[in-house]
Scaffold this motif. Structure first.
Motif, PDB file in Angstrom:
ATOM      1  N   HIS A 109      43.823  40.060  40.112  1.00 46.42           N
ATOM      2  CA  HIS A 109      44.069  40.257  41.540  1.00 46.42           C
ATOM      3  C   HIS A 109      43.933  38.911  42.262  1.00 46.42           C
ATOM      4  O   HIS A 109      42.960  38.191  42.022  1.00 46.42           O
ATOM      5  CB  HIS A 109      43.081  41.260  42.121  1.00 46.42           C
ATOM      6  CG  HIS A 109      43.105  42.592  41.437  1.00 46.42           C
ATOM      7  ND1 HIS A 109      44.046  43.558  41.696  1.00 46.42           N
ATOM      8  CD2 HIS A 109      42.301  43.102  40.459  1.00 46.42           C
ATOM      9  CE1 HIS A 109      43.822  44.612  40.933  1.00 46.42           C
ATOM     10  NE2 HIS A 109      42.775  44.370  40.177  1.00 46.42           N
ATOM     11  N   PRO A 110      44.893  38.568  43.157  1.00 44.90           N
ATOM     12  CA  PRO A 110      46.160  39.259  43.366  1.00 44.90           C
ATOM     13  C   PRO A 110      47.029  39.179  42.108  1.00 44.90           C
ATOM     14  O   PRO A 110      46.760  38.383  41.207  1.00 44.90           O
ATOM     15  CB  PRO A 110      46.792  38.486  44.524  1.00 44.90           C
ATOM     16  CG  PRO A 110      46.225  37.117  44.415  1.00 44.90           C
ATOM     17  CD  PRO A 110      44.811  37.310  43.935  1.00 44.90           C
ATOM     18  N   TYR A 111      48.051  40.011  42.092  1.00 42.59           N
ATOM     19  CA  TYR A 111      48.915  40.098  40.913  1.00 42.59           C
ATOM     20  C   TYR A 111      49.482  38.726  40.561  1.00 42.59           C
ATOM     21  O   TYR A 111      49.950  37.981  41.428  1.00 42.59           O
ATOM     22  CB  TYR A 111      50.053  41.081  41.180  1.00 42.59           C
ATOM     23  CG  TYR A 111      51.049  41.179  40.046  1.00 42.59           C
ATOM     24  CD1 TYR A 111      50.776  41.954  38.926  1.00 42.59           C
ATOM     25  CD2 TYR A 111      52.254  40.502  40.104  1.00 42.59           C
ATOM     26  CE1 TYR A 111      51.681  42.054  37.889  1.00 42.59           C
ATOM     27  CE2 TYR A 111      53.175  40.595  39.074  1.00 42.59           C
ATOM     28  CZ  TYR A 111      52.882  41.370  37.968  1.00 42.59           C
ATOM     29  OH  TYR A 111      53.779  41.461  36.941  1.00 42.59           O
TER      30      TYR A 111
END
Length: 445
Positions: A109-111
């Motif tokens: 996270h984030p992707y």
């Protein structure tokens, strides 16, 4: 996912790193050369299946994304000096492929963008290696979820460590400063090119692009000759039949300049088309378009009639410019990430502008008179702009739509923001547009 590019790793493997091109033979090249692990190359014998191992694939992907990107090869054995000594492989299956995708997606996270590429051993049925390709990320820092907390890994040489609090704060600050830096860069390169556009009847459509992950094209005799072979004889403007190639390609200060229609009496002024492509992957493409009011300037509207830009000319200019700049940034400068694109239209001899559409053999005004022109900006994934894709069409539709709304016209109908085209609205270009869309796999309406 965008195409993974790395000059160093492609040279070591002897191929581009895609699911279509990467084979077992390329992996054995690394083994035979005993290539060591590095910041962009990590060997894993396998990932365990215990609950305590679930975060490990995501941790390695996050570390690559937070550093310079790279490859993780699963099914690879190394010695104490981190040299690749064997490829025992792992079982390949749809279930394992899906497990890796899920573990990484759930824990990072984030992707972060990544691709899991199965590379089968042709001599062992069902056995091979998984190669995880991770581009360097503009959204760094990426954290990996471990139990109920996060760690922010990065690569230092062939080892993985976690970022300290000061480094993490610096990364966050850099993420938010990136957008401001891109705007400053796009202002700079756009002004350089606009200064080279000759003042003449008609308008200039100027497309500028700045990637958020800069590249670094080396300009020397070899790369310059290869660039001229690749770009010199090809017309970058879509739907024109490919008859108008570049007339001049010369190196400039940290850039390459491509021109068509250079005024021999005007120094460096260009009358037809120009591009400045910078070594960091940034670039500007400017195309002159005729004034569709020029023939009627002395009629009842008088000498003050505004410059008229046809809507089809605008769309072709933007579509061609975005694709051309993105291809250079990705394939020659090895830039990556998203790209900030700006389109600016204006009368080079500023008397104001209007948009027009052809109907029943005459040009009809769309919307309202605007002085001195219009500007639009959008961001999109660089890799998907470099090919003939629905994303290229959609991004162009957003940009052209914003320009049209600046002229008081609601939207563009020739292309759509979901990446489709309407050939029947292109008039004399309809057959060319339909053929292009069918070849590219772009839906038509």
């Amino acid at each position: 996912m965008r195409k993974f590019r790395s000059q160093r790793l492609e040279k070591l493997l002897g191929t581009q790193i895609t699911a279509e091109s990467l084979t077992w033979k390329h992996l054995t090249t690394l083994k035979d050369a005993k290539v060591r692990e590095a910041a962009d190359l990590d060997y894993k014998l396998m990932y365990g299946t215990q609950p305590s191992d679930r975060h490990k694939p995501g941790g390695d992907v996050a570390a690559m994304a937070n550093t310079q990107g790279g490859l993780i090869i699963i099914g690879a054995d190394e010695d104490d000096d981190a040299q690749l000594t064997g490829l025992p492989g792992v079982p390949l299956s749809d279930k394992e492929h899906t497990r890796l995708l899920s573990l990484i997606g759930d824990h990072v996270h984030p992707y972060a963008e990544f691709e899991v590429i199965p590379v089968p051993d042709p001599d062992r049925d069902g056995i091979g290696c998984y190669v995880i390709a991770v581009p360097r990320s503009p959204r760094t820092p990426h954290g990996v979820l471990i139990n109920e907390g996060y760690r922010w890994p990065r690569r230092i040489g062939h080892t993985t460590t976690n970022m300290s609090e000061p480094e993490l704060a610096t990364r966050y600050r850099a993420r938010f400063a990136l957008a401001r830096d891109q705007l400053g860069r796009i202002d700079e390169i756009e002004e350089n090119t606009r200064n080279r556009c000759a003042i003449r009847s008609g308008s200039w459509v100027v497309v500028s692009l700045v990637p958020d992950l800069p590249g670094d094209m080396v300009v020397n005799w070899d790369t310059f000759a290869a660039f001229k072979r690749e770009f010199g004889s090809h017309d970058p403007v879509l739907f024109t039949g490919g008859w108008d190639s570049w007339e001049r390609i010369v190196p400039g200060p940290r850039c390459l300049m491509l021109d068509t229609g250079v005024d021999p009496q005007g120094g460096d002024q260009v009358k037809g088309r120009t591009a400045q492509l910078y070594t960091d992957g940034s670039g500007v493409f400017a195309l002159h378009q005729r004034d569709d009011n020029e023939r009627t300037r002395l009629n009842e509207r008088g000498d003050q009639s505004p410059c008229c830009l046809g809507e089809r000319a605008l769309m072709i200019s933007v579509l061609s410019g975005v694709r051309f700049l993105a291809r250079y940034a990705r394939d020659s400068a090895y830039a990556g990430g998203d790209a900030l694109i700006r389109v600016r239209v204006g009368d080079s001899n500023p008397a104001g502008m209007e948009l027009g559409t052809m109907g029943s053999g005459t040009m009809r005004r769309l919307g309202q008179f605007v002085r001195p022109g219009a500007t639009a900006e959008r961001a999109a994934p660089l890799d998907e702009l470099a090919d003939d894709t629905p994303q290229l069409v959609a991004t162009t539709a957003y940009l052209v739509g914003d320009i049209m709304r600046s002229f008081g016209h609601p939207d563009v109908l020739h292309i759509t923001t979901d990446g489709q085209v309407t050939p029947e609205r292109w008039g004399g270009y309809a057959d060319s547009v339909r053929s292009w869309a069918e070849t590219a796999g772009i839906k038509t309406l």
